[in-house]
Design an enzyme around this catalytic site. Structure first.
Site, PDB file in Angstrom:
ATOM      1  N   ALA A 139      -3.938   7.663  -4.796  1.00 43.35           N
ATOM      2  CA  ALA A 139      -2.617   7.076  -5.022  1.00 43.35           C
ATOM      3  C   ALA A 139      -2.834   5.602  -5.372  1.00 43.35           C
ATOM      4  O   ALA A 139      -3.084   4.776  -4.503  1.00 43.35           O
ATOM      5  CB  ALA A 139      -1.748   7.218  -3.777  1.00 43.35           C
TER       6      ALA A 139
ATOM      7  N   GLY B  70       0.827  -1.209   0.000  1.00 45.54           N
ATOM      8  CA  GLY B  70       0.000   0.000   0.000  1.00 45.54           C
ATOM      9  C   GLY B  70       0.855   1.250   0.000  1.00 45.54           C
ATOM     10  O   GLY B  70       2.054   1.209  -0.294  1.00 45.54           O
ATOM     11  N   ASN B  71       0.229   2.367   0.344  1.00 50.48           N
ATOM     12  CA  ASN B  71       0.952   3.638   0.391  1.00 50.48           C
ATOM     13  C   ASN B  71       0.375   4.496   1.511  1.00 50.48           C
ATOM     14  O   ASN B  71      -0.581   4.094   2.193  1.00 50.48           O
ATOM     15  CB  ASN B  71       0.892   4.352  -0.960  1.00 50.48           C
ATOM     16  CG  ASN B  71      -0.530   4.595  -1.414  1.00 50.48           C
ATOM     17  OD1 ASN B  71      -1.273   5.380  -0.822  1.00 50.48           O
ATOM     18  ND2 ASN B  71      -0.948   3.905  -2.484  1.00 50.48           N
ATOM     19  N   ARG B  72       0.933   5.694   1.680  1.00 51.36           N
ATOM     20  CA  ARG B  72       0.603   6.537   2.837  1.00 51.36           C
ATOM     21  C   ARG B  72      -0.523   7.527   2.573  1.00 51.36           C
ATOM     22  O   ARG B  72      -0.789   8.403   3.402  1.00 51.36           O
ATOM     23  CB  ARG B  72       1.851   7.304   3.283  1.00 51.36           C
ATOM     24  CG  ARG B  72       2.962   6.418   3.825  1.00 51.36           C
ATOM     25  CD  ARG B  72       4.250   7.204   4.012  1.00 51.36           C
ATOM     26  NE  ARG B  72       4.004   8.452   4.719  1.00 51.36           N
ATOM     27  CZ  ARG B  72       4.682   9.568   4.503  1.00 51.36           C
ATOM     28  NH1 ARG B  72       5.619   9.601   3.564  1.00 51.36           N
ATOM     29  NH2 ARG B  72       4.415  10.658   5.193  1.00 51.36           N
TER      30      ARG B  72
END
Length: 419
Positions: free
Chosen positions: A288, A221-223
């Site tokens: 994102a 995943g991402n932030r």
């Protein structure tokens, strides 16, 4: 929770309350606005007082409460209240109130105030689904929106009795946020007959960060928090748009009036956005989206062994390029496609160099380039960026609220939308 820290200016706000069971939820709206330091005047209808009494409104607002045009007649309240207001909120707005407002009735203090108001007016409808979908209500809502009012789409959920469906009043805190968005953006029309610049437009906004499953408990995943996408949705609503918000793994309160579609993976987000884009005037890809996903999914949790050198090797494969797909396959003439690029510079190119290359390769109309890092972009209340257009132009948006960046972007979109 008080929002005073984020909304410094004090405003004169009129809260109209019409006679529906959701009137009790307007108490929370009054409390929040008053705690944030605003001058709140509650104007209920006679029917509203059957649900919440005059004493409650007076205690919460600290202001006298009247319903008729002959109360304190020497002060001409049926004219003065609307003239002096910075914002009028109607919570809840029943089918009857919408009908009276659309036809220009002035048979009580609230409808008279609506006629004299020269400030932004927001209606938060609440009624049974059949009433909301009736052709008469649909026509009344269209009339009010064409005159410049913001009519928030009701939420879906439990109504009175055993009924459930579209017509539920949105969360009071979310309604307040729409009001603050309009007050602080300064972009709402302040005269009847002038519709907001996104009125009648359908926009799709993606937000958050996708997650690609490795096994039942892990993911790539991402932030991304989704805050910028949610700010874009609120800003579009404040400018009169119909908004579909595709939210990927976002832990934020719903945006009042937006249709929210919740997704998890890049594939799910692609399907939801493509489906919503079928009748959209503009699509803004602020989410994102993962560029890669594990080639294979493990049905059981990947175990850690006692061997320190025994680490699994994860093979990756590309995910769909949603932005490029939307740009190449526009389903409507004049549809505007916007991308976001979270970039870092490197030895070979700057952040803007990477952004311009991405704009050219994706084929979108606008691209917002964000330089991201440990203290900027993701998970922050503020943002900054450069808006690039396919004609070679660029607009720098200095560091500020994500709402400010959202409005700057919608300004560019509005310039490009066909009449």
């Amino acid at each position: 929770m008080s929002r005073a820290a984020g909304h410094q200016a004090a405003f004169r706000i009129v809260l109209g309350v019409s006679g529906g069971i959701a009137a009790y939820k307007a108490c929370e709206v009054v409390r929040t606005l008053a705690e944030d330091g605003h001058d709140v005047r509650v104007v209920p209808t006679d029917a509203a007082l059957r649900f919440v009494g005059e004493a409650t409104w007076a205690a919460l607002s600290g202001q006298p409460v009247h319903t008729g045009v002959f109360d304190d007649v020497h002060e001409v309240p049926h004219v003065a209240i609307g003239q002096q207001a910075d914002l009028v909120l109607v919570v809840p707005a029943t089918a009857d109130l919408l009908a009276r407002a659309a036809s220009g009735r002035a048979d009580d203090l609230l409808t008279s105030t609506l006629l004299t108001a020269r400030c932004p007016v927001i209606y938060a409808p609440a009624m049974h689904t059949e009433m909301w979908e009736h052709p008469a209500t649909v026509a009344n809502v269209e009339t009010l929106r064409a005159r410049g009012a913001i009519v928030i789409e009701p939420a879906e959920g439990r109504l009175t009795g055993a009924d459930s469906g579209k017509g539920r009043l949105p969360d009071p805190a979310a309604i307040v946020e729409v009001g603050y968005e309009i007050l602080h953006s300064g972009r709402a029309p302040r005269s009847p007959g002038r519709a907001p610049d996104l009125a009648g437009r359908h926009v799709v906004v993606s937000a958050g960060g996708t997650r690609e499953a490795l096994d039942p408990v892990r993911f790539l995943g991402n932030r991304s928090s989704g805050r910028q996408g949610y700010a874009l949705a609120r800003a579009a609503l404040s400018r009169g748009a119909q908004v579909t918000l595709v939210a990927a793994n976002v832990a934020l309160d719903d945006v009042a009036g937006a249709k929210t579609v919740r997704v998890g993976s890049a594939a799910e987000l692609r399907d939801a956005v493509v489906d919503a884009a079928a009748d959209a005037d503009a699509v803004v890809m602020a989410a994102a989206v993962a560029d890669f996903r594990p080639r294979g999914y493990r049905d059981a949790k990947i175990k850690k062994t006692s061997d320190p050198d025994d680490a699994p090797v994860i093979e990756l494969e590309r995910t769909a390029d949603i932005l490029a797909e939307l740009s190449a396959n526009r389903v409507r003439a004049g549809q505007i496609i916007v991308g976001f690029a979270a970039e870092t510079g490197d030895a070979g190119a700057s952040v803007l160099d990477h952004g311009r290359a991405k704009l050219a390769s994706k084929g979108c109309d606008l691209l917002v380039v964000n330089e991201v890092g440990a203290d900027r972009g993701f998970e922050s209340e503020q943002n900054q960026g450069v808006i690039l257009d396919h004609d070679g132009g660029s607009t720098e948006v200095p560091r500020g609220s994500k709402s400010a960046l959202a409005h700057a972007l919608w300004d560019h979109v509005v310039e490009r939308l066909p009449a």
